[in-house]
Scaffold this motif. Structure first.
Motif, PDB file in Angstrom:
ATOM      1  N   LEU A  62       0.863  -1.180   0.000  1.00 40.83           N
ATOM      2  CA  LEU A  62       0.000   0.000   0.000  1.00 40.83           C
ATOM      3  C   LEU A  62       0.897   1.226   0.000  1.00 40.83           C
ATOM      4  N   GLY A 105      -2.707   4.076  -1.535  1.00 41.34           N
ATOM      5  CA  GLY A 105      -3.838   4.216  -0.626  1.00 41.34           C
ATOM      6  C   GLY A 105      -3.878   5.635  -0.094  1.00 41.34           C
ATOM      7  N   ASP A 153      -8.887   4.466   2.362  1.00 40.02           N
ATOM      8  CA  ASP A 153      -8.335   3.999   1.089  1.00 40.02           C
ATOM      9  C   ASP A 153      -7.526   2.721   1.270  1.00 40.02           C
ATOM     10  N   GLY A 154      -6.847   2.605   2.406  1.00 38.79           N
ATOM     11  CA  GLY A 154      -6.109   1.377   2.694  1.00 38.79           C
ATOM     12  C   GLY A 154      -7.044   0.177   2.754  1.00 38.79           C
ATOM     13  N   THR A 180     -10.053  -0.064   1.262  1.00 43.66           N
ATOM     14  CA  THR A 180     -10.608  -0.307  -0.076  1.00 43.66           C
ATOM     15  C   THR A 180      -9.620  -1.042  -0.973  1.00 43.66           C
ATOM     16  N   VAL A 181      -8.371  -0.576  -0.968  1.00 42.83           N
ATOM     17  CA  VAL A 181      -7.360  -1.200  -1.830  1.00 42.83           C
ATOM     18  C   VAL A 181      -7.046  -2.614  -1.359  1.00 42.83           C
ATOM     19  N   MET A 188      -3.049   3.339   6.645  1.00 39.16           N
ATOM     20  CA  MET A 188      -3.424   2.405   5.576  1.00 39.16           C
ATOM     21  C   MET A 188      -3.366   0.969   6.074  1.00 39.16           C
ATOM     22  N   ALA A 212      -6.384  -1.713   6.168  1.00 38.47           N
ATOM     23  CA  ALA A 212      -6.207  -3.047   5.579  1.00 38.47           C
ATOM     24  C   ALA A 212      -6.572  -4.144   6.569  1.00 38.47           C
TER      25      ALA A 212
END
Length: 323
Positions: free
Chosen positions: A167, A201, A207-208, A210-211, A232, A236
């Protein structure tokens, strides 16, 4: 260059380039107090919040009038903020660059106005180093190297393939570029360690998550997650748990920053290793600002001292952690 919760009061950041005078003093460069114009990247993480708090508190303690602007992650806004500081005639300008490139024109404007500039946290790629007096911050490449070296030791003497997902931080930012290259250089020593997916991310927890969800859907076997910051990595972890896997066990997790939320996850075994990146740059910045204003020479590169943390070290450090 991050996440925490409760130890620091989160003050509202000045938005869209507006300024926040954090100490009483005259406008522009008038009055007895030094006037510092500071442009912050934004408020994308707990690390950044701690960094902002450190700068505001240190300016107040040093008797420096702080004109604070929040670029909200946009380079064009940050350039506008710096130009505003030049127009106001501040004594010194400091900023943490959103990205590494594209600063020469505005830095030359500051130099022509005889206003010294200090970089904090992140560097610029300008070939003309006379455009700024000093850069205060971490060695991001070394941080990436430390992360990679820890991983090398975990798989020392083992020959099975190790699938790593990464990430990345904000695209084009110094910490993202350097943490990636330092990590890659370190893991080259073991050809079994391979980065199978790498995506930004943007240093944000949401964003972390989602990715990482996308990584888990596209990759059947993920052994390691390397996240460029704690935020991130924490996002995750949510995705890993939702996928029915155990973070820190089914997937080893390495992050950078060592803010309170990250350290708490490390102590709980959900993160395996954290490389520290201290946000508490305020005191060093104010010392440098005073020297620059007085015409004294300063080191062009000031590196902050930082360490790394395992689970046991995190447990020991948490009770006295300042951020």
């Amino acid at each position: 260059m991050a996440v925490f919760g409760g130890l620091l009061a989160v003050s509202a950041l000045a938005g869209c380039g507006s300024s926040d005078d954090s100490a009483k003093g005259g406008d522009g460069g008038s009055g007895d107090k030094i006037v510092l114009g500071f442009s912050q990247v934004g408020a994308e993480s707990g690390w950044r919040t701690a960094n902002t708090e450190s700068i505001k508190a240190s300016a107040d303690a040093a008797g420096i009038t702080l004109k604070f602007a929040n670029a909200n992650g946009k380079q064009e806004q940050q350039i506008a903020d710096i130009r505003s500081f030049i127009t106001q005639g501040v004594d010194v300008i400091a900023f943490s660059p959103v990205v590494t490139s594209g600063w020469d024109a505005v830095l030359k404007e500051a130099k022509d106005a005889d206003i010294p500039v200090v970089l904090t946290d992140r560097a610029v790629d300008s070939q003309d180093t006379s455009l700024y007096k000093s850069f205060i911050g971490s060695d991001f490449k070394l941080e990436g190297k430390k992360a990679g070296e820890w991983l090398l030791k975990q798989y020392e003497g083992k020959n099975e393939p190790v699938n790593i997902v990464e990430l990345q931080g904000t695209t084009g930012s110094a910490p993202a570029l350097d943490r990636q290259s330092g990590f890659q250089e370190a893991i080259k020593a073991n050809p079994n360690l391979k980065i199978v997916k790498s995506q930004t991310g943007d240093f944000k927890r949401a964003d972390g998550k989602t990715v990482m969800e996308a990584f888990l859907q596209s990759e059947k076997d993920i052994d390691v997650l390397y996240a460029h910051n704690d935020d991130m990595g924490l996002g995750a972890i949510e995705a890993i748990k939702a996928a029915g896997k155990k973070p820190g066990t089914d997937i080893k997790i390495i992050t950078v920053d060592a803010v309170k939320d990250g350290m708490t996850a490390l102590a709980a075994g959900e993160i395996n290793f954290i490389v520290e990146c201290s946000p508490l740059l305020g005191d060093q910045l104010m010392q440098t600002v005073k020297k620059v204003k007085a015409g004294e020479s300063v080191e062009q590169r000031i590196v902050t001292e930082e360490t790394t943390f395992t689970q046991e070290q995190a447990k020991e450090a948490l009770p006295t952690r300042k951020y």
